[in-house]
Scaffold this motif. Structure first.
Motif, mmCIF file in Angstrom:
data_model
loop_
_atom_site.group_PDB
_atom_site.id
_atom_site.type_symbol
_atom_site.label_atom_id
_atom_site.label_comp_id
_atom_site.label_asym_id
_atom_site.label_seq_id
_atom_site.Cartn_x
_atom_site.Cartn_y
_atom_site.Cartn_z
ATOM 1 N N ASP A 128 -12.987 10.215 -3.253
ATOM 2 C CA ASP A 128 -13.452 9.797 -4.578
ATOM 3 C C ASP A 128 -13.093 8.344 -4.859
ATOM 4 O OD1 ASP A 128 -14.497 12.367 -5.681
ATOM 5 O OD2 ASP A 128 -12.433 13.012 -5.322
ATOM 6 N N PHE A 129 -11.872 7.942 -4.455
ATOM 7 C CA PHE A 129 -11.398 6.588 -4.718
ATOM 8 C C PHE A 129 -10.805 6.012 -3.433
ATOM 9 C CE2 PHE A 129 -10.712 8.964 -8.726
ATOM 10 C CZ PHE A 129 -11.589 8.265 -9.546
ATOM 11 N N PHE A 130 -11.276 4.830 -3.054
ATOM 12 C CA PHE A 130 -10.725 4.144 -1.886
ATOM 13 C C PHE A 130 -9.991 2.897 -2.363
ATOM 14 C CE2 PHE A 130 -10.985 0.796 1.336
ATOM 15 C CZ PHE A 130 -10.289 1.417 2.364
ATOM 16 N N ILE A 131 -8.790 2.671 -1.823
ATOM 17 C CA ILE A 131 -7.955 1.562 -2.279
ATOM 18 C C ILE A 131 -7.620 0.644 -1.108
ATOM 19 C CG2 ILE A 131 -5.729 0.932 -3.293
ATOM 20 C CD1 ILE A 131 -5.783 3.590 -4.800
ATOM 21 N N ASP A 132 -7.920 -0.646 -1.286
ATOM 22 C CA ASP A 132 -7.572 -1.683 -0.315
ATOM 23 C C ASP A 132 -6.782 -2.756 -1.057
ATOM 24 O OD1 ASP A 132 -7.368 -3.782 1.459
ATOM 25 O OD2 ASP A 132 -9.483 -3.798 2.034
ATOM 26 N N LEU A 133 -5.489 -2.845 -0.773
ATOM 27 C CA LEU A 133 -4.624 -3.821 -1.440
ATOM 28 C C LEU A 133 -4.270 -4.994 -0.533
ATOM 29 C CD1 LEU A 133 -2.139 -1.574 -3.473
ATOM 30 C CD2 LEU A 133 -4.284 -2.616 -4.213
ATOM 31 N N PHE A 152 -14.103 -1.991 -8.298
ATOM 32 C CA PHE A 152 -13.145 -2.873 -8.962
ATOM 33 C C PHE A 152 -12.605 -3.929 -7.999
ATOM 34 C CE2 PHE A 152 -12.988 1.147 -11.245
ATOM 35 C CZ PHE A 152 -13.084 0.737 -12.572
ATOM 36 N N LEU A 153 -12.428 -5.141 -8.526
ATOM 37 C CA LEU A 153 -11.738 -6.219 -7.830
ATOM 38 C C LEU A 153 -10.411 -6.463 -8.532
ATOM 39 C CD1 LEU A 153 -14.716 -8.713 -7.412
ATOM 40 C CD2 LEU A 153 -13.657 -7.361 -5.589
ATOM 41 N N VAL A 154 -9.376 -6.753 -7.743
ATOM 42 C CA VAL A 154 -8.057 -6.930 -8.338
ATOM 43 C C VAL A 154 -7.307 -8.033 -7.603
ATOM 44 C CG1 VAL A 154 -6.952 -5.187 -6.863
ATOM 45 C CG2 VAL A 154 -5.997 -5.671 -9.120
ATOM 46 N N ASN A 155 -6.499 -8.767 -8.345
ATOM 47 C CA ASN A 155 -5.557 -9.702 -7.739
ATOM 48 C C ASN A 155 -4.427 -8.864 -7.159
ATOM 49 O OD1 ASN A 155 -3.558 -11.508 -7.088
ATOM 50 N ND2 ASN A 155 -3.509 -12.546 -9.070
ATOM 51 N N THR A 156 -4.444 -8.666 -5.858
ATOM 52 C CA THR A 156 -3.505 -7.728 -5.240
ATOM 53 C C THR A 156 -2.066 -8.236 -5.236
ATOM 54 O OG1 THR A 156 -4.073 -8.624 -3.058
ATOM 55 C CG2 THR A 156 -5.263 -6.656 -3.794
ATOM 56 N N GLY A 157 -1.870 -9.496 -5.591
ATOM 57 C CA GLY A 157 -0.517 -10.020 -5.714
ATOM 58 C C GLY A 157 0.069 -9.850 -7.099
ATOM 59 N N ASN A 158 -0.677 -9.221 -7.997
ATOM 60 C CA ASN A 158 -0.250 -9.055 -9.385
ATOM 61 C C ASN A 158 -0.052 -7.565 -9.683
ATOM 62 O OD1 ASN A 158 -0.180 -8.731 -12.227
ATOM 63 N ND2 ASN A 158 -1.322 -10.640 -12.533
ATOM 64 N N THR A 205 0.829 -1.203 0.000
ATOM 65 C CA THR A 205 0.000 0.000 0.000
ATOM 66 C C THR A 205 0.867 1.257 0.000
ATOM 67 O OG1 THR A 205 -1.725 -1.197 1.209
ATOM 68 C CG2 THR A 205 -1.846 1.208 1.216
ATOM 69 N N ALA A 206 1.905 1.271 0.839
ATOM 70 C CA ALA A 206 2.793 2.435 0.906
ATOM 71 C C ALA A 206 3.473 2.683 -0.436
ATOM 72 C CB ALA A 206 3.834 2.235 2.006
ATOM 73 N N ALA A 207 3.903 1.610 -1.095
ATOM 74 C CA ALA A 207 4.565 1.759 -2.395
ATOM 75 C C ALA A 207 3.614 2.340 -3.429
ATOM 76 C CB ALA A 207 5.103 0.407 -2.860
ATOM 77 N N LEU A 208 2.358 1.907 -3.389
ATOM 78 C CA LEU A 208 1.392 2.435 -4.349
ATOM 79 C C LEU A 208 1.094 3.910 -4.078
ATOM 80 C CD1 LEU A 208 -0.532 2.063 -6.700
ATOM 81 C CD2 LEU A 208 -2.290 1.394 -5.061
ATOM 82 N N THR A 239 1.025 -5.941 -12.239
ATOM 83 C CA THR A 239 0.564 -5.511 -13.559
ATOM 84 C C THR A 239 -0.938 -5.284 -13.562
ATOM 85 O OG1 THR A 239 2.365 -6.738 -14.625
ATOM 86 C CG2 THR A 239 0.476 -6.133 -16.003
ATOM 87 N N GLU A 240 -1.664 -6.184 -12.895
ATOM 88 C CA GLU A 240 -3.121 -6.044 -12.830
ATOM 89 C C GLU A 240 -3.517 -4.824 -11.997
ATOM 90 O OE1 GLU A 240 -6.968 -8.592 -11.221
ATOM 91 O OE2 GLU A 240 -5.235 -9.680 -12.030
ATOM 92 N N ILE A 241 -2.787 -4.570 -10.925
ATOM 93 C CA ILE A 241 -3.070 -3.387 -10.103
ATOM 94 C C ILE A 241 -2.908 -2.122 -10.940
ATOM 95 C CG2 ILE A 241 -2.269 -1.992 -8.161
ATOM 96 C CD1 ILE A 241 -1.486 -4.621 -6.762
ATOM 97 N N THR A 242 -1.801 -2.026 -11.668
ATOM 98 C CA THR A 242 -1.546 -0.835 -12.484
ATOM 99 C C THR A 242 -2.613 -0.663 -13.552
ATOM 100 O OG1 THR A 242 0.841 -0.981 -12.103
ATOM 101 C CG2 THR A 242 0.114 0.281 -14.023
ATOM 102 N N ALA A 243 -2.987 -1.754 -14.213
ATOM 103 C CA ALA A 243 -4.004 -1.667 -15.262
ATOM 104 C C ALA A 243 -5.341 -1.205 -14.687
ATOM 105 C CB ALA A 243 -4.159 -3.022 -15.946
#
Length: 353
Positions: free
Chosen positions: A254-259, A298-304, A197-200, A306-310
């Motif tokens: 506006d946007f909430f992020i949970d990784l 949105f749902l994301v594979n948080t271990g990926n 999360t910190a890196a993002l 590339t998918e997070i960035t996309a």
């Protein structure tokens, strides 16, 4: 009316504790004699955290150990464990006092995942699913129901999740000119992926996705420093917040992020959606119960990575019309998660109606 006691030996402030308190409030409001039992080491903190609920003065009861728990609960219709440690306390209370109350386990998370395999804590968490006779199991997501059934063979009744809509609600008619991005960061909890999360957040503040106002909560600067985490100066660190303060923060988001690696439910994501925020949450776990990927969040594979960035590129590049359409869909998706519906679903699960 049924007499139901929830055993919750925690300091308060976690998502699971929020669920229990909201739902016990609703049970009491519809005439059920519902109470919460908290171990004496935590009861002062617990009552302070939930001081906004007036009924805690008489409805939160301290117990000193399993025998005392059994004596307090001896006339209850059902005693509901809410953590793996509380399952063991209830089982020991029955052994020591020969109490005859029915038992249930409100599975808030799959707690064996909290611990390294082979450790004492892991063994206790696993064994919590096998020590209560004729126990009723219930949980708020399909993922939890499925994992308990697949691993332990128990049929788990699915109940309705709850959000406190008295504090989690939208109040901003327009999108911010500079989008506000909020994330929760919890350094002591590896499964919440604080370093990821910190890196993002560092990438977002660098301008990689355009101009953003970035905020984080769940840890103080001292907590971050203690765990070797450094956030850019542009990240506004709100610290450790109570429920009311979290809701105020989310209403401005506006946007909430949970990784997180996974979320058994995804409470903060659901609460953010109730406040009108578009959310990214982990695909692993329970968030798929209320997130229709690309439709209401949105749902994301948080271990990926590339998918997070996309997913971030897709989310941040939406037009205002697309954002508003998704915001409305997000609010609609969780609007039915009311404490009263949750309470009634628990009465069904426990066989009272």
């Amino acid at each position: 009316m049924p007499d139901i006691m929830f055993v919750l030996p925690v300091r308060g402030g976690s998502g699971g504790a929020h669920s229990v308190m909201q739902e016990v409030t609703a049970l009491r409001n519809i005439g059920i004699n519902a109470r919460v039992l908290v171990n004496e080491q935590n009861v002062a903190s617990f009552k302070a955290v939930y001081s906004r609920f007036e009924w805690t003065k008489e409805g939160v009861i301290s117990f000193s150990g399993p025998r005392h728990l059994g004596e307090i609960a001896k006339n209850a219709d059902v005693v509901v464990a809410t953590t793996n440690t509380s399952v063991h306390s209830v089982a020991e209370a029955i052994r020591e006092t020969k109490a005859k109350f029915r038992t249930a386990y409100y599975v808030q998370d799959y707690e064996p995942l909290f611990y390294e395999a082979g450790t004492i804590n892991h063994r206790l968490a696993v064994s919590s699913f096998g020590i209560l006779q004729n126990c009723t199991y219930f949980a708020k997501t399909r993922w939890l129901c499925d994992i308990v059934h697949a691993t332990h063979g128990h049929d788990v009744r699915r109940v309705v999740p709850s959000i406190d809509h008295s504090i989690y609600f939208p109040c901003r008619p327009d999108l911010a000119e500079v989008p506000v991005v909020t994330a929760m960061i919890r350094p002591p909890t590896p499964r919440r992926a604080p370093r990821r999360t910190a890196a993002l957040l560092a990438r977002i503040t660098s301008g990689e996705f355009g101009p953003m106002r970035v905020r984080a909560f769940g840890a103080s600067q001292e907590d971050l420093h203690e765990h070797g985490l450094v956030l850019p100066d542009m990240v506004e660190v709100a610290g450790i917040l109570n429920q009311t303060d979290v809701s105020e923060l989310l209403r401005e988001t506006d946007f909430f992020i949970d990784l997180s690696d996974y979320q058994a439910f995804g409470r903060t994501a659901a609460e953010a959606m109730a406040c009108g925020a578009i959310t990214i949450a982990p695909v692993l776990g329970g968030a798929s119960d209320f997130i229709d990927n690309g439709i209401n969040s949105f749902l994301v594979n948080t271990g990926n990575p590339t998918e997070i960035t996309a997913t971030l590129n897709r989310m941040f590049s939406m037009s205002d019309k697309e954002k508003n359409t998704m915001r409305y869909a997000a609010m609609e998706a969780v609007a039915g998660y009311t404490p009263v519906r949750a309470a009634i679903s628990e009465l069904h699960a426990l066989g009272f109606i």
